[in-house]
Design an enzyme around this catalytic site. Structure first.
Site, PDB file in Angstrom:
ATOM      1  CG  ASP A 123      -1.830   1.164   1.322  1.00 34.70           C
ATOM      2  OD1 ASP A 123      -1.997   1.869   0.309  1.00 34.70           O
ATOM      3  OD2 ASP A 123      -2.391   1.400   2.412  1.00 34.70           O
ATOM      4  CG  ASP A 309      -3.598   4.439  -2.160  1.00 32.25           C
ATOM      5  OD1 ASP A 309      -2.771   3.569  -1.807  1.00 32.25           O
ATOM      6  OD2 ASP A 309      -4.652   4.661  -1.547  1.00 32.25           O
TER       7      ASP A 309
END
Length: 425
Positions: A123, A309
């Site tokens: 992430d 992201d």
């Protein structure tokens, strides 16, 4: 390529091209490694669930736009449980296989922590490394592999240290902090700090597709106390050929992460490079223009910045961009019951181009924006789909998640720092 990309459309003014030297040879500094990602089955993806998770992650509060679709009927989905047998090792040295879950809604990779293999989520939108573990209630450990500190001879608890990562509607994980040896694809960081929560929210307990998270944002975003800890990427950087991580996520779910160098076989043409503002801890850059299909280039007045992201499924964009996009999709409507824009699945979706810095537009083809089937219209019997482009609800930044990233070869470069985007092969 599996589809035709219109990549890096130059804005109407004569801008200088920003790129990495496509023919340069990196000097050998250390090692490199990769994390392969392989599609797992054809499980359905529930778009509203992906949108809800994104809002929770960034503390975004949804607002009602006053439109509802009374005959929208959601289709229930099943969340697959990932076990060790689902994630197999590659025969190639330095590579590990990985699995996409719920179609392309999320991606997980095998990571060895203290000799114990766990399936984790990479992430770039956060900086906390934490794992599900034996200190959690039995309910949280059910149907998953968890980390057991007692089974590792290299585990060390950091006395007095805590972490507490929370999301907008109360989703959270918190507890103690320890260190252990972490191995990703043969690249090892000793004494990597990570969270060992004793409490997690119900959302994490219900999500059996992942057993924790490897934060790859900037270390300043880390929540560990009393001292922030470096991310795995930061700790590894000095031993790499180049301090870069690349993401090559194909639309069919097959792709990989690679750390340490730029593989010129993965992309074509130049890499458009944009400066990253890391002050907020995110891979953040200017993104102030957009265009739908072959339409005019328009300015983004609200939220003219974006972050890249890997931990978010969708593209969450300024409301003005989202409205302009779905105005070009026949039958599209904002549905409160779906928490976002939906449309007939047989509708033709145009491409969407968003600015990468002040000099380039990167184009996402319409087929990647068609995120998931979510229901049927009880009046017409036609299938209803959920778009991969949704509103950021007035947030201060736009979020370019996997819907965007799958269209490109993306370089996260700690030098500068900078973000690079190129057309994949």
């Amino acid at each position: 390529m599996r589809f035709l990309l219109s990549f890096l459309i130059t804005l109407s003014l004569a801008y200088e091209v920003l790129s990495l030297p496509s023919g340069s040879k990196p000097q050998l500094k250390g090692r490199s490694f990769k994390v392969e990602r392989i599609r797992r089955g054809n499980e359905p993806v529930h778009g509203p669930s992906a949108l809800r998770r994104a809002y929770e992650k960034f503390g975004i509060t949804p607002t009602e736009l006053g439109v509802d679709l009374d005959d929208f009927k959601p289709i229930p989905t099943k969340h697959g449980v990932i076990t060790k047998k689902d994630v197999t090792e590659s025969d190639q040295k330095g590579a590990v296989s990985a699995t996409s879950v719920l179609g392309d809604a999320a991606f997980v990779s095998p990571v060895t922590v203290g000799g114990q293999k766990l399936v984790l989520n990479f992430d770039t939108g956060s900086a906390d490394f934490w794992v599900m573990n034996t200190g959690l209630p039995k309910e949280a450990q059910k149907d998953r592999t968890v980390y057991n500190p007692s089974n590792s001879s290299t585990f060390k608890k950091i006395e007095g240290a805590t972490f507490n990562i929370s999301y907008g509607d109360g989703s959270y994980a918190y507890g103690g902090v320890g260190t252990d040896t972490v191995d990703v694809g043969g690249a090892v960081v000793k004494d990597q700090a990570f969270g060992i929560p004793d409490t997690v929210s119900g959302a994490f307990i219900q999500d059996a597709t992942s057993n924790g998270l490897v934060g790859l944002g900037f270390s300043s975003l880390n929540t560990f106390k009393p001292n922030k800890q470096k991310t795995f990427f930061d700790n590894l950087a000095d031993s790499l050929q180049e301090p870069v991580m690349t993401a090559s996520l194909k639309s069919d779910g097959v792709g990989e992460y690679e750390f340490g160098f730029l593989d010129h076989e993965k992309y074509q043409g130049d890499i458009a490079n944009v400066s990253v503002d890391s002050s907020s801890g995110f891979w953040q850059f200017e993104s102030a223009k957009f265009t739908v299909a072959d339409g005019d280039i328009q300015n983004i007045k609200k939220s003219p910045i974006a972050i890249a992201d890997t931990g978010t499924s969708l593209m969450l964009l300024s409301q003005e961009v989202v409205d302009a996009y779905y105005a070009k999709v026949e039958g599209a409507i904002f549905a409160s019951s779906a928490s976002g824009y939906i449309y007939p699945c047989n509708a033709s979706l145009p491409s969407l181009s968003v600015a990468i810095g002040p000099k380039h537009l990167a184009t996402v083809p319409g087929n990647l924006i068609n995120f998931s089937e979510v229901g049927v219209n009880k009046t017409t019997g036609g299938k209803v789909c959920f778009g991969g482009v949704q509103s950021n609800q007035g947030s201060s930044m736009q979020i370019l998640g996997d819907v965007f990233l799958k269209a490109f070869f993306v370089v996260f470069d700690l030098r500068g720092p900078s973000l690079g985007v190129a057309s994949p092969k």
